[in-house]
Write an enzyme that holds these catalytic residues in place. Structure first.
Site, PDB file in Angstrom:
ATOM      1  N   GLY A   1      30.418   5.910  53.037  1.00 13.43           N
ATOM      2  CA  GLY A   1      29.485   7.031  52.884  1.00 13.43           C
ATOM      3  C   GLY A   1      28.721   7.333  54.157  1.00 13.43           C
ATOM      4  N   GLY A   2      27.409   7.459  53.986  1.00 15.19           N
ATOM      5  CA  GLY A   2      26.561   7.789  55.121  1.00 15.19           C
ATOM      6  C   GLY A   2      26.616   6.742  56.217  1.00 15.19           C
TER       7      GLY A   2
ATOM      8  N   GLY B   1      48.822  25.963  82.100  1.00 16.00           N
ATOM      9  CA  GLY B   1      47.472  25.947  81.540  1.00 16.00           C
ATOM     10  C   GLY B   1      46.831  24.581  81.718  1.00 16.00           C
ATOM     11  N   ALA B   2      47.642  23.545  81.650  1.00 13.97           N
ATOM     12  CA  ALA B   2      47.089  22.196  81.777  1.00 13.97           C
ATOM     13  C   ALA B   2      46.517  21.980  83.178  1.00 13.97           C
ATOM     14  CB  ALA B   2      48.159  21.165  81.460  1.00 13.97           C
TER      15      ALA B   2
HETATM   16  C1  HXC Z   1      23.810  -0.025  45.823  1.00 11.99           C
HETATM   17  C2  HXC Z   1      25.522  -1.352  46.560  1.00 11.99           C
HETATM   18  C3  HXC Z   1      26.138  -0.265  47.186  1.00 11.99           C
HETATM   19  C4  HXC Z   1      25.492   1.003  47.084  1.00 11.99           C
HETATM   20  C5  HXC Z   1      27.355  -1.978  47.544  1.00 11.99           C
HETATM   21  N1  HXC Z   1      26.319  -2.397  46.807  1.00 11.99           N
HETATM   22  N2  HXC Z   1      27.265  -0.677  47.778  1.00 11.99           N
HETATM   23  N3  HXC Z   1      24.378  -1.230  45.900  1.00 11.99           N
HETATM   24  N4  HXC Z   1      24.340   1.069  46.405  1.00 11.99           N
HETATM   25  N5  HXC Z   1      25.997   2.067  47.683  1.00 11.99           N
HETATM   26  C6  HXC Z   1      26.048  -3.735  46.337  1.00 11.99           C
HETATM   27  C7  HXC Z   1      26.989  -4.166  45.237  1.00 11.99           C
HETATM   28  O1  HXC Z   1      26.521  -3.728  43.992  1.00 11.99           O
HETATM   29  C8  HXC Z   1      26.906  -5.671  45.375  1.00 11.99           C
HETATM   30  O2  HXC Z   1      25.661  -6.079  44.833  1.00 11.99           O
HETATM   31  C9  HXC Z   1      26.796  -5.871  46.869  1.00 11.99           C
HETATM   32  O3  HXC Z   1      26.319  -4.631  47.397  1.00 11.99           O
HETATM   33  C10 HXC Z   1      28.135  -6.172  47.525  1.00 11.99           C
HETATM   34  O4  HXC Z   1      29.095  -5.177  47.133  1.00 11.99           O
HETATM   35  P1  HXC Z   1      30.621  -5.525  46.790  1.00 11.99           P
HETATM   36  O5  HXC Z   1      31.239  -4.342  46.208  1.00 11.99           O
HETATM   37  O6  HXC Z   1      30.664  -6.811  46.009  1.00 11.99           O
HETATM   38  O7  HXC Z   1      31.173  -5.815  48.260  1.00 11.99           O
HETATM   39  P2  HXC Z   1      32.626  -5.546  48.842  1.00 11.99           P
HETATM   40  O8  HXC Z   1      33.667  -5.983  47.860  1.00 11.99           O
HETATM   41  O9  HXC Z   1      32.601  -6.165  50.204  1.00 11.99           O
HETATM   42  O10 HXC Z   1      32.771  -3.978  48.983  1.00 11.99           O
HETATM   43  C11 HXC Z   1      31.996  -3.254  49.885  1.00 11.99           C
HETATM   44  C12 HXC Z   1      32.099  -1.736  49.574  1.00 11.99           C
HETATM   45  C13 HXC Z   1      31.786  -1.484  48.100  1.00 11.99           C
HETATM   46  C14 HXC Z   1      33.530  -1.276  49.901  1.00 11.99           C
HETATM   47  C15 HXC Z   1      31.157  -1.024  50.540  1.00 11.99           C
HETATM   48  O11 HXC Z   1      30.550  -2.154  47.782  1.00 11.99           O
HETATM   49  C16 HXC Z   1      31.655  -0.049  47.734  1.00 11.99           C
HETATM   50  O12 HXC Z   1      32.657   0.668  47.599  1.00 11.99           O
HETATM   51  N6  HXC Z   1      30.405   0.391  47.561  1.00 11.99           N
HETATM   52  C17 HXC Z   1      30.107   1.744  47.144  1.00 11.99           C
HETATM   53  C18 HXC Z   1      30.416   2.701  48.276  1.00 11.99           C
HETATM   54  C19 HXC Z   1      29.935   4.085  47.989  1.00 11.99           C
HETATM   55  O13 HXC Z   1      30.627   4.887  47.348  1.00 11.99           O
HETATM   56  N7  HXC Z   1      28.677   4.386  48.428  1.00 11.99           N
HETATM   57  C20 HXC Z   1      27.994   5.624  48.209  1.00 11.99           C
HETATM   58  C21 HXC Z   1      28.494   6.577  49.280  1.00 11.99           C
HETATM   59  S1  HXC Z   1      27.713   8.115  49.162  1.00 11.99           S
HETATM   60  P3  HXC Z   1      25.444  -7.470  44.100  1.00 11.99           P
HETATM   61  O14 HXC Z   1      24.046  -7.386  43.644  1.00 11.99           O
HETATM   62  O15 HXC Z   1      26.470  -7.513  43.021  1.00 11.99           O
HETATM   63  O16 HXC Z   1      25.677  -8.504  45.170  1.00 11.99           O
HETATM   64  C22 HXC Z   1      26.757   8.182  50.510  1.00 11.99           C
HETATM   65  C23 HXC Z   1      26.073   9.479  50.702  1.00 11.99           C
HETATM   66  C24 HXC Z   1      26.055   9.958  52.102  1.00 11.99           C
HETATM   67  O17 HXC Z   1      26.619   7.277  51.261  1.00 11.99           O
HETATM   68  C25 HXC Z   1      27.196  10.817  52.407  1.00 11.99           C
HETATM   69  C26 HXC Z   1      27.056  11.417  53.763  1.00 11.99           C
HETATM   70  C27 HXC Z   1      28.020  12.488  54.063  1.00 11.99           C
END
Ligand code: HXC
Length: 493
Positions: A157-158, A388-389
């Site tokens: 994401g961000g 052109g290059a």
């Molecule tokens: C809250 C989060 C989180 C999130 C991870 N965690 N991402 N908590 N918000 N976005 C937490 C999990 O719940 C977990 O908590 C701990 O972090 C570790 O995550 P895991 O999934 O166990 O780790 P891993 O297997 O290493 O995977 C990492 C990951 C995955 C690939 C990043 O966590 C994931 O896909 N997260 C969501 C990604 C996502 O879609 N984010 C939002 C994007 S939108 P616990 O408590 O269980 O340890 C965005 C908006 C901006 O960012 C866009 C801009 C253009």
């Protein structure tokens, strides 16, 4: 309230870990010894939803502050994946944005360590607005201070968009970057893909171009960051770092470039034979390899090198090479780094794939970047400069301060064979056996470097072994070229 932490490092006692200690260890490895001063160590989020009222770790998952690298001040932040997944909520975002804004205000570079799942899902729109705040800070500081992003874990994401707004992104072999992770990809499109194939270092180092550097591990990323910052000024209005000049690598430049324009060679050997110590820090080494870009020093001062790479696609310019070159030139221009351009280019790559991909638009970016650059810029034509290059690669007409050329260089609208086939088409229909003669006559009458030197498209013909001295002389004469306090931002590729 302390989250459970597990950081395996001999420097830490696992029973006494505080939130953010994993990030602090990373920062201590990046920064000069004992130089880190933390700001916001007690900051906590104010959210209550989805159980967050019971999890208010100090730092809110990001350690931020200021320190030094190579004795020069730098602002830093590091997300800690072990604290709420390194996810970004309102407080976390505010800390990052302030670190970047203060860097811009103070005129010091900013280095961010990213290890985060992106927007903190529990905080909803507050987290999204937090990213907006970070992106705005990135854009506000763009072109004012160097911004470096290290990707040291899975980032989503961000957590990947902020790096894309910064100047350079370093990935390690254990890191990923994607806008949406494999689970979301599966849910939305049905595609099965693992994290590495979706956003691993091969994807961004070789195919998307999103990673400026790919290194093995954290330690290598820190070493590279220190090396890179050593080439850069602290801000757009600060002087370039100056080192004691060193002799180049011992390479006999007369032997490197084959006379036959179709024979490949590695242009990095030419660069090494010209720049101080033969040292060249290549940016985006594995992406758009037909154009080599990176930093070196000449006469003790940083230069940005842009060079056609004859050993990859014969050094032709295409979509990706144009984008790569354009952004690098824009970065150098924003930060007052003189450009040294080495030309050996057969033209633009023709074909439907290139036209469909917008080679006109993307080639124009490189053209625009060179033509608008106000930094000193010197071109060296090593062998051929066609069509052109030729124009795009910092020609005299685009405003190069000096164009040097090696004695065997050829400058023309196109290669002799292609040219002869077109302009002598009628004669060739009746006398096909005279083709070699016609090719030679075009080469002698239209392509020779002397012709370009006589009409001023080339300022001076120099022998390969005289090239460094010529560059030193020209770059010294341009040292006073004034660099305004702010030139422009560094628009993403
Ligand atoms: C809250 C989060 C989180 C999130 C991870 N965690 N991402 N908590 N918000 N976005 C937490 C999990 O719940 C977990 O908590 C701990 O972090 C570790 O995550 P895991 O999934 O166990 O780790 P891993 O297997 O290493 O995977 C990492 C990951 C995955 C690939 C990043 O966590 C994931 O896909 N997260 C969501 C990604 C996502 O879609 N984010 C939002 C994007 S939108 P616990 O408590 O269980 O340890 C965005 C908006 C901006 O960012 C866009 C801009 C253009």
């Amino acid at each position: 309230m302390t989250d459970t932490l597990s950081v395996e490092t001999p420097a830490l006692d696992p029973t006494a870990l505080q939130p953010g200690d994993g990030a602090r260890v990373r920062l201590s490895r990046l920064l000069d010894r004992d130089s880190f001063f933390e700001l916001g160590s007690q900051r906590q989020h104010r959210a209550n939803q989805f159980g967050l009222d019971k999890r208010r770790p100090d730092t809110d998952g990001v350690v931020a502050g200021t320190g030094a690298i190579g004795g020069r001040p730098v602002n830093v932040y590091a997300q800690d994946r072990r604290v709420l997944g390194g996810s970004l909520g309102e407080a976390h975002a505010d800390k990052i944005a302030r670190t970047i804004e203060q860097a811009g205000r103070g005129g010091v570079p900013v280095v961010g360590i990213n290890d985060s799942g992106g927007a903190r899902i529990q905080e909803g729109v507050a987290a999204l607005d937090g990213y907006g705040q970070v992106f705005r800070a990135n854009v506000g500081a763009s072109g004012r201070v160097p911004q470096l992003a290290l990707i040291l874990g899975p980032c989503a994401g961000g957590a990947v968009y902020s790096p894309a707004l910064m100047d350079f992104t370093v990935m390690t072999d254990e890191s990923y970057m994607f806008l949406t992770g494999p689970r979301v990809v599966k849910a939305v499109t049905g595609e099965d893909v693992d994290a590495r194939s979706l956003g691993g270092p091969e994807v961004h180092g070789e195919r998307s171009g999103c990673a400026s550097f790919v290194v093995d591990d954290d330690e290598a990323a820190f070493a590279l960051t220190r090396d890179l910052l050593g080439y850069l000024p602290s801000s757009s209005s600060a002087p370039l770092p100056e080192l004691v000049p060193e002799a180049p690598a011992s390479v006999d430049l007369r032997d490197v470039v084959p006379v036959d324009g179709r024979e490949p060679y590695d242009v990095r050997d030419v660069i090494g034979g010209i720049v101080d110590g033969g040292r060249f820090l290549e940016v985006q080494e594995h992406w758009a390899r037909n154009l080599v870009v990176g930093f070196a020093r000449v006469d003790g001062r940083t230069v940005g090198v842009v060079a056609n790479q004859a050993k990859w696609l014969a050094g032709v310019l295409d979509l990706t090479a144009s984008e790569k070159g354009a952004r690098f030139v824009r970065f150098c221009d924003a930060f007052g780094i003189p450009l040294v351009v080495m030309v050996d280019v057969p033209g633009f790559l023709p074909g439907t794939a290139q036209e469909n991909g917008g080679v006109i638009r993307k080639g124009a970016k490189l053209l625009h970047a060179f033509a608008s650059a106000t930094v000193p810029r010197v071109t060296v034509v090593l062998r051929k400069a066609f069509g052109g290059a030729y124009i795009v690669m910092n020609s005299r007409s685009l405003g190069a301060d000096a164009v040097l050329a090696w004695p065997n260089a050829e400058l023309a609208v196109m290669g002799a064979e292609g040219a002869a086939d077109i302009i002598f088409r009628r004669q060739l229909d009746t006398e096909p056996h005279r083709r070699d003669e016609m090719v030679d006559s075009y080469r002698a009458d239209a392509m020779h470097v002397d012709l370009a030197a006589r009409r001023g498209s080339v300022d001076e013909i120099v022998a390969p072994e005289e090239t460094r001295d010529a560059l030193v002389a020209v770059l010294r004469s341009l040292r006073g070229a004034r660099q305004p306090a702010f030139v422009h931002d560094n628009l993403p590729q």
